[in-house]
Design a protein around this motif. Sequence first.
Motif, PDB file in Angstrom:
ATOM      1  N   SER A   6       6.539  -3.743 -11.180  1.00 43.70           N
ATOM      2  CA  SER A   6       6.904  -2.469 -11.785  1.00 43.70           C
ATOM      3  C   SER A   6       7.674  -2.672 -13.090  1.00 43.70           C
ATOM      4  O   SER A   6       7.793  -1.770 -13.888  1.00 43.70           O
ATOM      5  CB  SER A   6       7.728  -1.617 -10.814  1.00 43.70           C
ATOM      6  OG  SER A   6       8.969  -2.247 -10.569  1.00 43.70           O
ATOM      7  N   ASP A   7       8.194  -3.887 -13.315  1.00 37.55           N
ATOM      8  CA  ASP A   7       8.893  -4.193 -14.554  1.00 37.55           C
ATOM      9  C   ASP A   7       7.928  -4.660 -15.645  1.00 37.55           C
ATOM     10  O   ASP A   7       8.345  -4.972 -16.748  1.00 37.55           O
ATOM     11  CB  ASP A   7       9.952  -5.273 -14.325  1.00 37.55           C
ATOM     12  CG  ASP A   7      11.116  -4.765 -13.500  1.00 37.55           C
ATOM     13  OD1 ASP A   7      11.800  -5.608 -12.906  1.00 37.55           O
ATOM     14  OD2 ASP A   7      11.323  -3.545 -13.431  1.00 37.55           O
ATOM     15  N   ASN A   8       6.646  -4.738 -15.326  1.00 40.64           N
ATOM     16  CA  ASN A   8       5.643  -5.180 -16.290  1.00 40.64           C
ATOM     17  C   ASN A   8       4.935  -3.996 -16.914  1.00 40.64           C
ATOM     18  O   ASN A   8       4.764  -2.954 -16.282  1.00 40.64           O
ATOM     19  CB  ASN A   8       4.601  -6.075 -15.622  1.00 40.64           C
ATOM     20  CG  ASN A   8       5.138  -7.445 -15.281  1.00 40.64           C
ATOM     21  OD1 ASN A   8       6.226  -7.820 -15.708  1.00 40.64           O
ATOM     22  ND2 ASN A   8       4.374  -8.192 -14.506  1.00 40.64           N
ATOM     23  N   MET A   9       4.528  -4.185 -18.153  1.00 40.74           N
ATOM     24  CA  MET A   9       3.728  -3.185 -18.847  1.00 40.74           C
ATOM     25  C   MET A   9       2.367  -3.808 -19.126  1.00 40.74           C
ATOM     26  O   MET A   9       2.290  -4.894 -19.699  1.00 40.74           O
ATOM     27  CB  MET A   9       4.406  -2.798 -20.173  1.00 40.74           C
ATOM     28  CG  MET A   9       3.607  -1.805 -20.981  1.00 40.74           C
ATOM     29  SD  MET A   9       4.268  -1.523 -22.655  1.00 40.74           S
ATOM     30  CE  MET A   9       5.930  -1.046 -22.310  1.00 40.74           C
ATOM     31  N   LYS A  10       1.302  -3.162 -18.679  1.00 44.34           N
ATOM     32  CA  LYS A  10      -0.049  -3.658 -18.932  1.00 44.34           C
ATOM     33  C   LYS A  10      -0.455  -3.170 -20.327  1.00 44.34           C
ATOM     34  O   LYS A  10      -0.376  -1.984 -20.620  1.00 44.34           O
ATOM     35  CB  LYS A  10      -1.017  -3.149 -17.864  1.00 44.34           C
ATOM     36  CG  LYS A  10      -2.328  -3.904 -17.858  1.00 44.34           C
ATOM     37  CD  LYS A  10      -3.189  -3.529 -16.681  1.00 44.34           C
ATOM     38  CE  LYS A  10      -2.850  -4.216 -15.396  1.00 44.34           C
ATOM     39  NZ  LYS A  10      -3.003  -5.649 -15.343  1.00 44.34           N
ATOM     40  N   VAL A  11      -0.862  -4.129 -21.170  1.00 44.07           N
ATOM     41  CA  VAL A  11      -1.084  -3.847 -22.585  1.00 44.07           C
ATOM     42  C   VAL A  11      -2.445  -4.373 -23.036  1.00 44.07           C
ATOM     43  O   VAL A  11      -2.845  -5.475 -22.658  1.00 44.07           O
ATOM     44  CB  VAL A  11       0.034  -4.531 -23.418  1.00 44.07           C
ATOM     45  CG1 VAL A  11      -0.234  -4.438 -24.902  1.00 44.07           C
ATOM     46  CG2 VAL A  11       1.382  -3.926 -23.094  1.00 44.07           C
TER      47      VAL A  11
END
Length: 154
Positions: A6-11
Amino acid sequence: MSENLSDNMKVIVFQLQDEEYGLPVQQVQSIEKVEHITRVPKTAPYLKGVINLRGVVTPVIDLRIRFGLKSDEITEHTRMIIVTKDDIDVGFIVDAANDVLDIPSDVIEPAPEVVGSIEVEYIKGVAKLDKRLIVMIDLNEVLKVKERGTLLSV
């Protein structure tokens, strides 16, 4: 590095000149090959025209010109990233769409004062991943029309 997803951003990572840029996956609808673009008279230089994408008239922005970079010819690597903002689809012409990354939120730093020749107003931050720097784009600012201060509309 955080293990919590949840601390990751998919980019989506794309390229302009020799730099890498990122847009959150949830803002991207698709990545397309560049097709015929119909010019629209009396528009901003960065607005290349419109395309008919699956029955929807979609404006197309050349991100190189929008960011104040020199325009380049379309090659087999050139892609159009289709983004959606306020129910409006817009195509961004980019040099290449490289990959999709999970970027931990703790490696994204605020935008520095100067990032190459690109105006800092278009930048949300910079992600530092190993030896890579990925400039995170602020979609709201990129789509703003300076003269009117409103979002791009068709």
